[in-house]
Every structure is written in C-alpha cells, then in structure tokens.
Design a protein around this motif. Structure first.
Motif, PDB file in Angstrom:
ATOM      1  N   VAL B 167       0.871  -1.170   0.000  1.00 50.61           N
ATOM      2  CA  VAL B 167       0.000   0.000   0.000  1.00 50.61           C
ATOM      3  C   VAL B 167       0.907   1.218   0.000  1.00 50.61           C
ATOM      4  CG1 VAL B 167      -1.700   1.332   1.280  1.00 50.61           C
ATOM      5  CG2 VAL B 167      -1.929  -1.148   1.139  1.00 50.61           C
ATOM      6  N   GLN B 168       0.958   1.879  -1.158  1.00 53.58           N
ATOM      7  CA  GLN B 168       1.887   2.989  -1.294  1.00 53.58           C
ATOM      8  C   GLN B 168       1.156   4.288  -0.949  1.00 53.58           C
ATOM      9  OE1 GLN B 168       3.767   4.678  -5.092  1.00 53.58           O
ATOM     10  NE2 GLN B 168       4.847   2.752  -4.766  1.00 53.58           N
ATOM     11  N   LEU B 169       1.593   4.930   0.118  1.00 57.96           N
ATOM     12  CA  LEU B 169       0.960   6.165   0.576  1.00 57.96           C
ATOM     13  C   LEU B 169       1.869   7.325   0.174  1.00 57.96           C
ATOM     14  CD1 LEU B 169       0.040   4.909   4.177  1.00 57.96           C
ATOM     15  CD2 LEU B 169      -1.459   4.949   2.162  1.00 57.96           C
ATOM     16  N   ASN B 170       1.406   8.144  -0.732  1.00 59.78           N
ATOM     17  CA  ASN B 170       2.235   9.241  -1.231  1.00 59.78           C
ATOM     18  C   ASN B 170       1.691  10.594  -0.808  1.00 59.78           C
ATOM     19  OD1 ASN B 170       4.014   7.488  -2.534  1.00 59.78           O
ATOM     20  ND2 ASN B 170       2.675   7.378  -4.326  1.00 59.78           N
ATOM     21  N   GLY B 171       2.610  11.557  -0.667  1.00 63.29           N
ATOM     22  CA  GLY B 171       2.206  12.924  -0.339  1.00 63.29           C
ATOM     23  C   GLY B 171       2.214  13.174   1.149  1.00 63.29           C
ATOM     24  N   LYS B 172       1.791  14.366   1.506  1.00 65.14           N
ATOM     25  CA  LYS B 172       1.822  14.787   2.900  1.00 65.14           C
ATOM     26  C   LYS B 172       0.401  15.115   3.342  1.00 65.14           C
ATOM     27  CE  LYS B 172       4.656  17.779   5.736  1.00 65.14           C
ATOM     28  NZ  LYS B 172       5.569  18.896   5.843  1.00 65.14           N
ATOM     29  N   LEU B 173       0.079  14.763   4.556  1.00 69.10           N
ATOM     30  CA  LEU B 173      -1.281  15.015   5.047  1.00 69.10           C
ATOM     31  C   LEU B 173      -1.528  16.509   5.204  1.00 69.10           C
ATOM     32  CD1 LEU B 173      -1.595  12.300   7.855  1.00 69.10           C
ATOM     33  CD2 LEU B 173      -2.635  12.286   5.586  1.00 69.10           C
ATOM     34  N   ALA B 174      -2.725  16.946   4.822  1.00 68.35           N
ATOM     35  CA  ALA B 174      -3.107  18.344   5.005  1.00 68.35           C
ATOM     36  C   ALA B 174      -3.391  18.591   6.490  1.00 68.35           C
ATOM     37  CB  ALA B 174      -4.349  18.636   4.173  1.00 68.35           C
ATOM     38  N   PRO B 175      -3.293  19.846   6.954  1.00 66.13           N
ATOM     39  CA  PRO B 175      -3.628  20.141   8.356  1.00 66.13           C
ATOM     40  C   PRO B 175      -5.052  19.677   8.673  1.00 66.13           C
ATOM     41  CG  PRO B 175      -2.615  22.044   7.307  1.00 66.13           C
ATOM     42  CD  PRO B 175      -2.839  21.046   6.228  1.00 66.13           C
ATOM     43  N   GLY B 176      -5.234  19.089   9.854  1.00 64.97           N
ATOM     44  CA  GLY B 176      -6.559  18.604  10.246  1.00 64.97           C
ATOM     45  C   GLY B 176      -6.848  17.192   9.787  1.00 64.97           C
ATOM     46  N   VAL B 177      -5.969  16.649   8.940  1.00 64.21           N
ATOM     47  CA  VAL B 177      -6.152  15.274   8.466  1.00 64.21           C
ATOM     48  C   VAL B 177      -5.158  14.378   9.211  1.00 64.21           C
ATOM     49  CG1 VAL B 177      -6.170  13.762   6.450  1.00 64.21           C
ATOM     50  CG2 VAL B 177      -6.869  16.146   6.223  1.00 64.21           C
ATOM     51  N   ALA B 178      -5.650  13.278   9.744  1.00 58.89           N
ATOM     52  CA  ALA B 178      -4.847  12.444  10.647  1.00 58.89           C
ATOM     53  C   ALA B 178      -4.558  11.079  10.040  1.00 58.89           C
ATOM     54  CB  ALA B 178      -5.605  12.270  11.960  1.00 58.89           C
ATOM     55  N   VAL B 277      -2.206   2.258  -4.606  1.00 56.18           N
ATOM     56  CA  VAL B 277      -1.552   3.553  -4.383  1.00 56.18           C
ATOM     57  C   VAL B 277      -2.586   4.555  -3.909  1.00 56.18           C
ATOM     58  CG1 VAL B 277      -0.196   5.379  -5.502  1.00 56.18           C
ATOM     59  CG2 VAL B 277       0.069   3.009  -6.244  1.00 56.18           C
ATOM     60  N   MET B 278      -2.198   5.376  -2.945  1.00 49.74           N
ATOM     61  CA  MET B 278      -3.109   6.425  -2.508  1.00 49.74           C
ATOM     62  C   MET B 278      -2.328   7.723  -2.291  1.00 49.74           C
ATOM     63  SD  MET B 278      -6.050   6.349   0.422  1.00 49.74           S
ATOM     64  CE  MET B 278      -5.177   6.699   1.914  1.00 49.74           C
ATOM     65  N   ASP B 279      -2.873   8.825  -2.807  1.00 50.45           N
ATOM     66  CA  ASP B 279      -2.283  10.136  -2.565  1.00 50.45           C
ATOM     67  C   ASP B 279      -2.933  10.708  -1.310  1.00 50.45           C
ATOM     68  OD1 ASP B 279      -1.442  12.720  -2.476  1.00 50.45           O
ATOM     69  OD2 ASP B 279      -1.815  13.156  -4.598  1.00 50.45           O
ATOM     70  N   VAL B 280      -2.196  10.705  -0.202  1.00 50.36           N
ATOM     71  CA  VAL B 280      -2.818  11.094   1.075  1.00 50.36           C
ATOM     72  C   VAL B 280      -3.011  12.613   1.167  1.00 50.36           C
ATOM     73  CG1 VAL B 280      -1.925   9.055   2.263  1.00 50.36           C
ATOM     74  CG2 VAL B 280      -0.650  11.211   2.399  1.00 50.36           C
ATOM     75  N   SER B 281      -2.343  13.366   0.291  1.00 52.26           N
ATOM     76  CA  SER B 281      -2.483  14.825   0.360  1.00 52.26           C
ATOM     77  C   SER B 281      -3.888  15.259  -0.078  1.00 52.26           C
ATOM     78  CB  SER B 281      -1.410  15.504  -0.487  1.00 52.26           C
ATOM     79  OG  SER B 281      -1.620  15.210  -1.848  1.00 52.26           O
ATOM     80  N   LEU B 282      -4.595  14.359  -0.773  1.00 49.22           N
ATOM     81  CA  LEU B 282      -5.942  14.698  -1.259  1.00 49.22           C
ATOM     82  C   LEU B 282      -7.029  14.358  -0.237  1.00 49.22           C
ATOM     83  CD1 LEU B 282      -5.601  13.266  -4.908  1.00 49.22           C
ATOM     84  CD2 LEU B 282      -5.289  15.635  -4.140  1.00 49.22           C
ATOM     85  N   GLY B 471      -2.422  22.343  13.771  1.00 52.14           N
ATOM     86  CA  GLY B 471      -2.778  20.983  14.180  1.00 52.14           C
ATOM     87  C   GLY B 471      -1.550  20.209  14.623  1.00 52.14           C
ATOM     88  N   VAL B 472      -1.516  18.928  14.274  1.00 47.62           N
ATOM     89  CA  VAL B 472      -0.368  18.105  14.674  1.00 47.62           C
ATOM     90  C   VAL B 472       0.766  18.285  13.674  1.00 47.62           C
ATOM     91  CG1 VAL B 472      -0.015  15.843  15.711  1.00 47.62           C
ATOM     92  CG2 VAL B 472      -2.174  16.342  14.499  1.00 47.62           C
ATOM     93  N   ALA B 473       1.955  18.360  14.181  1.00 48.99           N
ATOM     94  CA  ALA B 473       3.118  18.369  13.295  1.00 48.99           C
ATOM     95  C   ALA B 473       3.504  16.921  13.056  1.00 48.99           C
ATOM     96  CB  ALA B 473       4.260  19.131  13.939  1.00 48.99           C
ATOM     97  N   HIS B 474       3.156  16.401  11.885  1.00 52.77           N
ATOM     98  CA  HIS B 474       3.339  14.985  11.626  1.00 52.77           C
ATOM     99  C   HIS B 474       4.803  14.566  11.699  1.00 52.77           C
ATOM    100  CE1 HIS B 474      -0.835  14.609  10.534  1.00 52.77           C
ATOM    101  NE2 HIS B 474      -0.717  15.702   9.820  1.00 52.77           N
ATOM    102  N   GLY B 475       5.067  13.507  12.414  1.00 50.86           N
ATOM    103  CA  GLY B 475       6.398  12.922  12.424  1.00 50.86           C
ATOM    104  C   GLY B 475       7.417  13.631  13.286  1.00 50.86           C
ATOM    105  N   THR B 476       6.992  14.638  14.033  1.00 52.35           N
ATOM    106  CA  THR B 476       7.992  15.413  14.754  1.00 52.35           C
ATOM    107  C   THR B 476       8.014  15.107  16.242  1.00 52.35           C
ATOM    108  OG1 THR B 476       6.383  17.155  15.027  1.00 52.35           O
ATOM    109  CG2 THR B 476       7.891  17.358  13.157  1.00 52.35           C
ATOM    110  N   ILE B 477       7.083  14.294  16.699  1.00 52.02           N
ATOM    111  CA  ILE B 477       7.016  14.071  18.141  1.00 52.02           C
ATOM    112  C   ILE B 477       7.862  12.856  18.515  1.00 52.02           C
ATOM    113  CG2 ILE B 477       5.483  13.639  20.083  1.00 52.02           C
ATOM    114  CD1 ILE B 477       3.282  15.038  18.302  1.00 52.02           C
ATOM    115  N   GLY B 478       8.859  13.071  19.313  1.00 57.34           N
ATOM    116  CA  GLY B 478       9.812  12.023  19.662  1.00 57.34           C
ATOM    117  C   GLY B 478       9.292  11.138  20.782  1.00 57.34           C
ATOM    118  N   PRO B 479      10.146  10.277  21.316  1.00 59.69           N
ATOM    119  CA  PRO B 479       9.728   9.366  22.376  1.00 59.69           C
ATOM    120  C   PRO B 479       9.367  10.117  23.651  1.00 59.69           C
ATOM    121  CG  PRO B 479      12.098   9.260  22.027  1.00 59.69           C
ATOM    122  CD  PRO B 479      11.546  10.135  20.953  1.00 59.69           C
ATOM    123  N   ALA B 480       8.440   9.529  24.393  1.00 58.84           N
ATOM    124  CA  ALA B 480       8.004  10.169  25.640  1.00 58.84           C
ATOM    125  C   ALA B 480       9.103  10.088  26.680  1.00 58.84           C
ATOM    126  CB  ALA B 480       6.752   9.484  26.145  1.00 58.84           C
TER     127      ALA B 480
END
Lengths: 202, 480
Positions: B167-178, B277-282, B471-480
């Motif tokens: 499952v190929q996930l391409n693109g970057k999530l828009a703000p508000g999309v999780a 394939v899915m373009d997640v930015s859409l 919203g959330v900054a995707h991929g930027t939150i490190g280990p607790a």
C-alpha cells in the motif's frame, strides 16, 4: 478431536455478506473461561429480540433448519475480531461444515482447530446455492477425503483445501502433539538463530 | 530477485518447512490478555504441558477492566476472567502487568511503550489488532485461542505463507487530516476485504512524515481491510522512539541491533503480489456512516443511498446498515448529532491522540446532552498526559477522565452506549452491537471526535480555529 471424513447433514442458509464475529458471538459472552457451552449465545442479537424472545424472522429460527449441521453463508464470513468463541459457538450449536465464497483469515484458521470445516465455494456455485436452500428442508453430503460437496442428487461441487489442514481434520489430530514431533528443529533454531543481533535477514 | 520486508522476517523465523507448504514459525513475543487466554492455559493444564518460553511471554489485563475504579469489578463473570489470568500467570510464572502495575494498559499500547515490540520480531497475541506492532517493522498478527495455547506450549505456529500487498501512501497530510483518516479512507476506497490473504507493507513518500504513533494507528486497522498484518520498514523515527525504552536493548547490544534493523527493508528488486496507491495529500477528514469500517466517507459528504451500489448484496447490506444506524440517505454528515464521544482504544488512545484532542477542546465546553469519555491507552499514557496537564483540559471541558483499558471500543466492561444512541468513537470497529446492543458507532480521528463532543454533531475540523495553529506536526514528536 473427532475426525471429520464424510458428513451428511441438514443445511441452514444465512444469505448475508460480511458477517463479523461480533455478530456470531457478541462480546458479553466472551467473559466465560470455559471452552464449551457457547451454543445459546450464537448470533445472539439476531436470534433473540431485545426482550429475550425468539426472533421469528431470523434465518436460523425457521422450522425447516432446526438441527442443521451445515451452514451456507455469504462472502467474507467471520471478519473482524479474532475471538475463537465464534467458532466454539458455531460448533456447540451443531455446525461442522461452513460454506461461503470467502472467509476472513483468522476465523478460517480457528475453524480447523475445532474440527469445523470451512469450505470456500466460488461465487458462481454460491449464487446457485443460496436460493436453493430457501424455505425448504435440504440435506447435503460433504466428502472431505474426495474434496467434494454433494448438494443434491447429481450436483456435486469440488473444493480446494490445504493438504496439511485436511490431514489434521481427517485424522482428528491435536496440533500441539504434532508440533512436539519437531522439537529438535525448535531447539536448533533457539540455539543458532535466536540472539537478536545475530539474525540474518535475507 | 530480492525479498520484501515481510519475506525477510518470515524466512528468518522459519523453523521447519513441511512438504505441504506449511511453515513452522518461531514466535519472538507472545502477548497475553484475560479474554482469549483462559481456555489456552486450561488446555495446557489438562494435557500436563508446560510453557516453553516464559521470557518471551508478557501478559496484561485490558478488555474487561472498569475504567472508573478498576479494582471494583461488579460483573462476576468478568471478575472470574480477570482472576483466572492472575491465577494462570502465577501458576505458570508468566510476567503480568496487572491492575496494580505501573505498566498496565491495552496490550497493543504497552508492547511498544515498554520496548517489548522491536523491529524484525514475530509477535502474536489473541487479538486481531496485534497488527499494530507492525509499525515497527515486526511481523505481528492476531491468533485464536487454540493458537495461543500452541504458542504457550511450543513458542511456534504452523502458518501458510500469505501473499504480499504493497500500500503505497504518497504525499503529505493536510492540516486537520490524521493517520486515522488515511486508514479509514483506504478502507472506504478498497473495501473491508481487499487485504484478505495478504500481509500489507505500507510504503511511499508519506511514511517519513508519520510519527510512530501515527504509523501504529494505520497498521492497527490493517485487519479492518482483512489483512492479518501490516508492516512499515523501520527508520530513524522508529529507532528514536525505541531508544531507552524499558525492555529495548541497551549499550553495545543496542548498537548491534541497530545494524541489524537497518537491513529490514524491501529490496529494490523485490516484487509484491499486489499494489495499491493512494495520494494522502488529497484526503479529507473521514467518518463512517455504516456498520463496517468500509462504510465511510469524507466529512463534507452525505449519507449514501443504497441505489448508488451496483451489487444487489451490497444494496441490501447498505440498506440494513442505514436502518440500524437510523440514518436517511442524503443527510449531510455534519447535520448528524451525537450523544456519546469515546476517545481511546488501541487505535487512538496514545499520548499524541490525547494531545491533539486536548488542543481541540481547550477553553471549550462539551455540548449539553453529550457524554464524553477519554480513556488513556495505558498507565504510561495517563501519567504523561497528567504531567502535561491534559487531564485538566479535558475535565474543564466536561469530559470524563478515565483509567486505562479497552473500554467503550467493545464494551466488555461497563462502558457501553445505550440502544439507538450515537457515538463518535476513535476506535476501530463500527459493527452492529459493538459498543452495546443497538448502539450506533461512527469511527473518526481524535480531533474530529473531540470537535463532535463540543459541537454536539459532526464537524469538519479544518473549519475550526485552533489555539495552536497547524494541528499536529506529523512525524515530529519524539519518544516520551
């Protein structure tokens, strides 16, 4: 486990797709710690009305399917939760054979551990089958050795099954007992390939 | 030809290959909980068998646990099951994170949190959401109780090799999309059985932008697409998450493991049996309207009409679903009101989920007539949330702040939704009766669920002004 070689039984038909294991056995009955006695809970929310009375509309409550041991169902039967209780409930109710165009993977595995044979039928065969079983008492014979289902006189469908699983059912073998015969291989694996940083991924 | 990530792990764990195509696979980690284990332990006892590897087994209690006061279990049958796990773990000496342990929580939350879940491992548990652990590049799948017993006794399982699905996930999530919207959107597009018979590997340019918790949300619901397992190749984000976790390797061993784990990726010349394939930015925020996770769509949409479906069986299933859900075709999703909101579960009960939900509800109030629950996924998540003051944010908004457990995801404990009432849930299944007989479940992301609690109906979270913009900054939150 009781071996399953040839089975003749009455047929019930559940003409619905995507029947999930939450429907086969609702969660309130997963709290028991026994492995049997699940018969009263099978399809509970469909079988009984909210006041606890029998739901006369439900397929399995029809007179002609009482005592059925073969269940014909729609596509993707047993999807969702891994609960083996779903198979225990079907088995305890009396089903030994399930026929559907497809089954969910975990459910399919669970059947074989409990002497229940899930048979995948192609969609064509299935669409012929479903109306045939409506409203009348029908019987069917399943021959696991020959991998054939005799729907009625003159109509025989063949089915595919993995040889390992077939052998387990035909001989009524206990899975763990069988695996114990491979103990030497397990010991070698543990000795030679287990340390996390000695693993070779190729 | 090269191998896929799945094939590398599979081959490394094959103890024996039989002539009829079955492989005996070694299990590196066996997670156990109270619901699917009592009959397995009983089976061992009856056959006079012992457990093969206590050190590779870890138990906790989660499904049945009351989340108001976990120590007071009013349901005698649930109590018997909880007690059975305690007794079985004592008798067989299995490590157990029980209710008084600081490590207790939902089995798929604590595995990663404690560093029990590691790349390259084979992991099983008597629970279909075991797929969660695949986010770390582990081969993790759910098994039935007979297989639980088999693993307890032999540490192995007979398996036939599944096919591979990329499952190929391409693109970057828009703000508000999780991440939740990715997996819900994927299942809405391809149906609830496109993964049956396959192991999924999620690849594509979207992955490096996803945190470990977001990856877990996606892998968790692989089973809702029919796939027993869903994997993501480990990378720097994976290693950063794991480093220093209680059970993760330390020192020299950590360095050696890292070298090993870096090899855990699909070779460039390997091939998959199928690719989607899915373009997640859409993607828009998603929610479900029906009675399986594939019956869903974008929040700006309307309830569909059964006549929109080509297949007769589907038309029947959709009309049954709409009747159960009490929905009229053509109704805008944002006009549907809710009476319950559940934020939690092994899909969305982690710290990042609670952070984003807290951002939405901060300085706002739960709508009158709405009962809203936050159930942290583990004691660890709860401690972290309280340290950040999130519990206060939720309580001030009118949410209930609960103890960890599976809770309203499946309502095995007292947290259920009454018949005919509607629940916005961050969990994974909207099957009939899942949250209680007659309960109407809509699956969505934590931000969307939190917003529904405030508005009293579904809203498009993208239209809300949030205090912390972006919203959330995707991929930027490190280990607790």
């Amino acid at each position: 486990m009781e071996p399953l070689v040839r089975h003749k039984g009455k047929v019930a038909c559940l003409n619905r797709v995507n029947v999930d294991t939450d429907q086969i056995i609702p969660k309130q009955f997963l709290k028991r710690i026994e492995k049997s006695g699940y018969d009263p809970f099978l399809f509970y929310d469909w079988r009984y009305l909210e006041n606890g009375e029998i739901n006369e509309q439900f397929e399995l409550n029809q007179g002609e399917v009482q005592g059925a041991s073969i269940l014909v169902a729609g596509d993707n039967f047993g999807c969702g939760s891994s609960r083996e209780h779903a198979v225990w409930a079907l088995r305890d109710y009396g089903f030994r054979i399930l026929l559907a165009p497809s089954f969910a993977d975990i459910f399919y595995n669970n059947c074989f551990k409990n002497g229940v044979l899930p048979i995948r039928l192609n969609s064509d065969s299935w669409s012929k089958l479903a109306p045939y079983f409506k409203g009348e008492e029908r019987w069917m014979t399943v021959d696991l050795e020959r991998q054939e289902v005799e729907i009625c006189e003159g109509m025989v469908l063949s089915f595919e099954i993995d040889p390992h699983r077939k052998q387990m059912l035909v001989e009524g073998l206990d899975d763990i007992g069988l695996t114990m015969r491979y103990q030497q291989y397990i010991e070698i694996y543990e000795k030679e390939q287990m340390a996390p940083y000695q693993r070779v991924y190729d | 030809m090269g191998s896929t990530l799945f094939e590398k792990i599979w081959n490394q764990h094959r103890v024996y290959q039989s002539d009829d195509g079955q492989s005996l696979l070694y299990v590196d980690l066996h997670l156990v909980h109270e619901v699917t284990s009592p009959q397995a332990f009983e089976g061992l006892r009856m056959a006079g068998r012992s457990m093969r590897r206590l050190d590779l087994t870890f138990a906790t209690m989660d499904h049945n646990i009351p989340t108001d006061n976990p120590f007071v279990v009013h349901d005698p049958i649930a109590k018997r099951q909880i007690d059975a796990l305690t007794d079985n773990c004592r008798e067989f000496r299995v490590p157990l994170a029980d209710l008084s342990s600081a490590e207790q929580g939902i089995v798929h939350v604590i595995g990663p949190e404690l560093g029990l879940t590691l790349p390259g491992k084979t992991i099983v548990c008597g629970d279909s959401h075991t797929a969660t652990h695949g986010a770390f590049g582990a081969l993790a799948f759910g098994v039935g109780t007979s297989e639980v017993e088999h693993v307890l006794a032999t540490q192995c399982l007979w398996q036939s090799k599944p096919k591979t699905l990329q499952v190929q996930l391409n693109g970057k999530l828009a703000p508000g999309v999780a991440a939740k919207d990715v997996i819900l959107g994927l299942i809405a597009a391809h149906g609830i059985r496109f993964g049956t018979g396959y192991v999924i590997e999620y690849t594509g340019s979207a992955i490096p932008f996803l945190s470990m918790e977001e990856r877990m949300t996606i892998c968790n619901m692989s089973i809702e697409a029919g796939a027993r397992a869903g994997l993501i190749a480990p990378d720097g984000i994976t290693f950063a998450y794991l480093k220093g976790r209680a059970h993760a390797p330390k020192g020299v061993e950590w360095e050696k493991c890292l070298d090993d784990w870096k090899k855990l990726k699909t070779d460039v010349d390997a091939s998959y049996d199928k690719t989607v394939v899915m373009d997640v930015s859409l993607l828009s925020p998603q929610l479900t309207w029906g009675t399986n996770p594939g019956m869903g769509g974008s929040v700006e949409g309307v309830v569909p009409h059964p006549s929109e479906y080509a297949d007769e069986a589907q038309r029947f299933a959709v009309s049954e679903a709409l009747q159960y859900m009490g929905l009229t075709p053509g109704t805008k999703f944002t006009d549907i009101s809710v009476q319950h909101v559940f934020i939690g579960s092994c899909t969305n009960g982690r710290i990042e989920d609670l952070r984003v939900a807290a951002t939405v509800v901060k300085n706002r109030k739960v709508a009158p007539g709405v009962r809203a629950l936050v159930v942290p996924g583990s004691k660890g998540v709860k401690r972290q949330a309280e340290a950040e003051g999130l519990d206060e944010v939720f309580l001030q908004a009118g949410f209930e702040w609960r103890e960890p457990g599976c809770s309203m995801c499946l309502g095995m404990n007292p947290d259920i939704v009454p018949p005919g009432q509607r629940c916005a849930a961050t969990s994974n299944r909207n099957f009939e009766g899942r949250q209680g007989r007659g309960a109407r479940t809509h699956l969505l992301s934590p931000a969307m669920a939190a917003a529904a609690a405030i508005a009293g109906h579904f809203v498009d979270i993208r239209q809300w002004e949030l205090e912390q913009t972006g919203g959330v900054a995707h991929g930027t939150i490190g280990p607790a």
